[in-house]
Design a protein around this motif. Sequence first.
Motif, PDB file in Angstrom:
ATOM      1  N   MET A  66       3.443  12.079  11.466  1.00 54.50           N
ATOM      2  CA  MET A  66       3.343  11.639  10.213  1.00 54.50           C
ATOM      3  C   MET A  66       1.886  11.256   9.617  1.00 54.50           C
ATOM      4  SD  MET A  66       5.108  10.292   7.847  1.00 54.50           S
ATOM      5  CE  MET A  66       5.446   8.818   6.923  1.00 54.50           C
ATOM      6  N   THR A  67       1.077  10.995  10.660  1.00 51.44           N
ATOM      7  CA  THR A  67      -0.473  10.741  10.282  1.00 51.44           C
ATOM      8  C   THR A  67      -1.226  11.977   9.890  1.00 51.44           C
ATOM      9  OG1 THR A  67      -0.601   9.119  12.014  1.00 51.44           O
ATOM     10  CG2 THR A  67      -2.585  10.140  11.167  1.00 51.44           C
ATOM     11  N   GLN A  68      -0.864  13.094  10.348  1.00 53.31           N
ATOM     12  CA  GLN A  68      -1.295  14.281   9.958  1.00 53.31           C
ATOM     13  C   GLN A  68      -0.801  14.572   8.515  1.00 53.31           C
ATOM     14  OE1 GLN A  68      -0.380  17.522  12.750  1.00 53.31           O
ATOM     15  NE2 GLN A  68      -1.730  19.128  11.541  1.00 53.31           N
ATOM     16  N   LYS A  69       0.604  14.476   8.200  1.00 53.08           N
ATOM     17  CA  LYS A  69       0.966  14.858   6.830  1.00 53.08           C
ATOM     18  C   LYS A  69       0.168  14.037   5.823  1.00 53.08           C
ATOM     19  CE  LYS A  69       5.097  15.852   6.671  1.00 53.08           C
ATOM     20  NZ  LYS A  69       6.644  16.205   6.538  1.00 53.08           N
ATOM     21  N   LEU A  70       0.105  12.696   6.081  1.00 50.85           N
ATOM     22  CA  LEU A  70      -0.702  11.816   5.332  1.00 50.85           C
ATOM     23  C   LEU A  70      -2.072  12.167   5.035  1.00 50.85           C
ATOM     24  CD1 LEU A  70       0.921   8.154   6.215  1.00 50.85           C
ATOM     25  CD2 LEU A  70       1.158   9.572   4.019  1.00 50.85           C
ATOM     26  N   ASP A  71      -2.491  12.645   6.098  1.00 53.62           N
ATOM     27  CA  ASP A  71      -3.984  13.198   6.033  1.00 53.62           C
ATOM     28  C   ASP A  71      -4.026  14.318   4.996  1.00 53.62           C
ATOM     29  OD1 ASP A  71      -4.870  11.314   7.864  1.00 53.62           O
ATOM     30  OD2 ASP A  71      -5.046  12.735   9.487  1.00 53.62           O
ATOM     31  N   THR A  72      -3.048  15.096   5.311  1.00 51.37           N
ATOM     32  CA  THR A  72      -2.902  16.557   4.466  1.00 51.37           C
ATOM     33  C   THR A  72      -2.652  16.240   2.969  1.00 51.37           C
ATOM     34  OG1 THR A  72      -2.132  17.673   6.077  1.00 51.37           O
ATOM     35  CG2 THR A  72      -1.881  18.567   4.069  1.00 51.37           C
ATOM     36  N   LEU A  73      -1.790  15.240   2.766  1.00 48.67           N
ATOM     37  CA  LEU A  73      -1.592  14.461   1.315  1.00 48.67           C
ATOM     38  C   LEU A  73      -2.834  14.099   0.871  1.00 48.67           C
ATOM     39  CD1 LEU A  73       0.200  13.905  -0.971  1.00 48.67           C
ATOM     40  CD2 LEU A  73       1.115  12.256   0.077  1.00 48.67           C
ATOM     41  N   GLN A  74      -3.445  13.199   1.572  1.00 48.01           N
ATOM     42  CA  GLN A  74      -4.704  12.530   0.882  1.00 48.01           C
ATOM     43  C   GLN A  74      -5.707  13.418   0.742  1.00 48.01           C
ATOM     44  OE1 GLN A  74      -5.994   9.288   3.435  1.00 48.01           O
ATOM     45  NE2 GLN A  74      -7.992   9.103   2.370  1.00 48.01           N
ATOM     46  N   LEU A 126       0.861   1.321   5.941  1.00 46.16           N
ATOM     47  CA  LEU A 126       2.047   1.189   6.184  1.00 46.16           C
ATOM     48  C   LEU A 126       2.819   2.705   6.083  1.00 46.16           C
ATOM     49  CD1 LEU A 126       3.314  -2.197   4.725  1.00 46.16           C
ATOM     50  CD2 LEU A 126       2.625  -1.832   7.087  1.00 46.16           C
ATOM     51  N   GLY A 127       2.044   3.600   6.388  1.00 44.21           N
ATOM     52  CA  GLY A 127       2.455   5.059   6.232  1.00 44.21           C
ATOM     53  C   GLY A 127       2.796   5.502   4.905  1.00 44.21           C
ATOM     54  N   GLU A 128       2.309   4.938   3.784  1.00 39.37           N
ATOM     55  CA  GLU A 128       2.465   5.204   2.519  1.00 39.37           C
ATOM     56  C   GLU A 128       1.292   5.253   1.687  1.00 39.37           C
ATOM     57  OE1 GLU A 128       6.768   2.962   1.805  1.00 39.37           O
ATOM     58  OE2 GLU A 128       4.778   2.028   0.981  1.00 39.37           O
ATOM     59  N   ILE A 129       1.114   6.301   0.729  1.00 37.86           N
ATOM     60  CA  ILE A 129       0.023   6.501  -0.064  1.00 37.86           C
ATOM     61  C   ILE A 129       0.353   5.964  -1.485  1.00 37.86           C
ATOM     62  CG2 ILE A 129      -1.574   8.073  -1.357  1.00 37.86           C
ATOM     63  CD1 ILE A 129      -1.543   9.518   1.471  1.00 37.86           C
ATOM     64  N   THR A 130      -0.411   4.981  -1.964  1.00 40.76           N
ATOM     65  CA  THR A 130      -0.337   4.642  -3.548  1.00 40.76           C
ATOM     66  C   THR A 130      -1.679   4.846  -4.349  1.00 40.76           C
ATOM     67  OG1 THR A 130       0.958   2.897  -2.538  1.00 40.76           O
ATOM     68  CG2 THR A 130      -0.037   2.490  -4.762  1.00 40.76           C
ATOM     69  N   VAL A 138      10.154  17.476  -2.441  1.00 41.94           N
ATOM     70  CA  VAL A 138      11.002  18.117  -1.463  1.00 41.94           C
ATOM     71  C   VAL A 138      10.493  19.160  -0.819  1.00 41.94           C
ATOM     72  CG1 VAL A 138      13.489  19.150  -1.212  1.00 41.94           C
ATOM     73  CG2 VAL A 138      12.910  17.438  -3.017  1.00 41.94           C
ATOM     74  N   GLY A 139       9.737  20.161  -1.368  1.00 38.18           N
ATOM     75  CA  GLY A 139       9.392  21.350  -0.636  1.00 38.18           C
ATOM     76  C   GLY A 139       8.298  21.020   0.443  1.00 38.18           C
ATOM     77  N   LYS A 140       7.574  19.741   0.035  1.00 42.33           N
ATOM     78  CA  LYS A 140       6.508  19.636   1.135  1.00 42.33           C
ATOM     79  C   LYS A 140       6.883  18.419   1.995  1.00 42.33           C
ATOM     80  CE  LYS A 140       2.819  21.864  -1.168  1.00 42.33           C
ATOM     81  NZ  LYS A 140       2.282  22.850  -0.330  1.00 42.33           N
ATOM     82  N   ASN A 141       8.101  17.840   1.615  1.00 45.61           N
ATOM     83  CA  ASN A 141       8.521  16.527   2.329  1.00 45.61           C
ATOM     84  C   ASN A 141       7.422  15.401   2.358  1.00 45.61           C
ATOM     85  OD1 ASN A 141      10.452  15.127   3.664  1.00 45.61           O
ATOM     86  ND2 ASN A 141       9.892  15.904   5.671  1.00 45.61           N
ATOM     87  N   TRP A 142       7.141  15.151   1.228  1.00 45.10           N
ATOM     88  CA  TRP A 142       6.223  13.885   1.208  1.00 45.10           C
ATOM     89  C   TRP A 142       6.441  13.060  -0.013  1.00 45.10           C
ATOM     90  CZ3 TRP A 142       1.391  17.045   2.180  1.00 45.10           C
ATOM     91  CH2 TRP A 142       0.888  17.919   1.112  1.00 45.10           C
ATOM     92  N   ARG A 143       6.196  11.862   0.022  1.00 43.51           N
ATOM     93  CA  ARG A 143       6.109  10.717  -1.155  1.00 43.51           C
ATOM     94  C   ARG A 143       4.847  10.274  -1.590  1.00 43.51           C
ATOM     95  NH1 ARG A 143      11.763   8.757  -0.894  1.00 43.51           N
ATOM     96  NH2 ARG A 143      12.839  10.043   0.958  1.00 43.51           N
ATOM     97  N   LEU A 144       4.910   9.622  -2.982  1.00 42.67           N
ATOM     98  CA  LEU A 144       3.694   9.155  -3.340  1.00 42.67           C
ATOM     99  C   LEU A 144       3.984   8.001  -4.170  1.00 42.67           C
ATOM    100  CD1 LEU A 144       0.513   9.215  -3.864  1.00 42.67           C
ATOM    101  CD2 LEU A 144       1.020  10.616  -5.657  1.00 42.67           C
ATOM    102  N   ARG A 145       3.338   6.933  -4.289  1.00 42.68           N
ATOM    103  CA  ARG A 145       3.504   5.783  -5.213  1.00 42.68           C
ATOM    104  C   ARG A 145       2.250   5.899  -6.240  1.00 42.68           C
ATOM    105  NH1 ARG A 145       3.364   1.844  -2.020  1.00 42.68           N
ATOM    106  NH2 ARG A 145       5.491   1.740  -1.753  1.00 42.68           N
TER     107      ARG A 145
END
Length: 199
Positions: free
Chosen positions: A1-9, A27-31, A87-94
């Motif tokens: 999960m942390t690696q995916k958030l690092d990539t998204l960030q 809390l495992g989310e990016i806003t 959906v394709g990258k399987n990540w979420r954003l606020r």
Amino acid sequence: MTQKLDTLQAALESVLGDRIAHFKRALGEITITVKAADYAAVCTTLRDHPELAFEQLIDLAGLDMSTWKEQPWDGPRYLTVLHLLSVGKNWRLRVKVFAPDDELPVVASVTPIWNAASWFERESFDMYGIIYEGHQDLRRILTDYGFIGHPMRKDFPVSGHVEMRYDAETKRVIYQPVTIEPREITPRVIREDHYGGLQ
């Protein structure tokens, strides 16, 4: 999960740069918070850029920040919050955007970007009075067409302004000023040492 958030960030910071007014990772989310002037362009980029690919809007809501966490709020009062999904990258954003004018809160509509925003923006307009510029059919969705005010604003009276009732004499629904006297109800608390068999 942390690696995916690092990539998204990294992707967000690379693609959007200084158009991100505030970045929060908790809390495992990016806003991200963006300025109202950049809002529509940022949303289009979030959807269309191949490194981000947020093709789906899950939710959109309005907020009245005037007494956030029971404290006075120093900043713009009205906020719109989006929850996006790739959906394709399987990540979420606020995504957050504040309306710059408290007297007439206006932000761009994202309905041309994500069709799913249409009814959410209508609900936010109805409940909070936030105007979504460019929305093709911005009208009330939950309250009556003759309703006065926006009931989720923190300064809206709990009893409302008018009440509706059926009048048997005229055989129709009528509106009249509220007849309920405002009062504060303090619930009675019963404390028992062994309530429900608990020790």
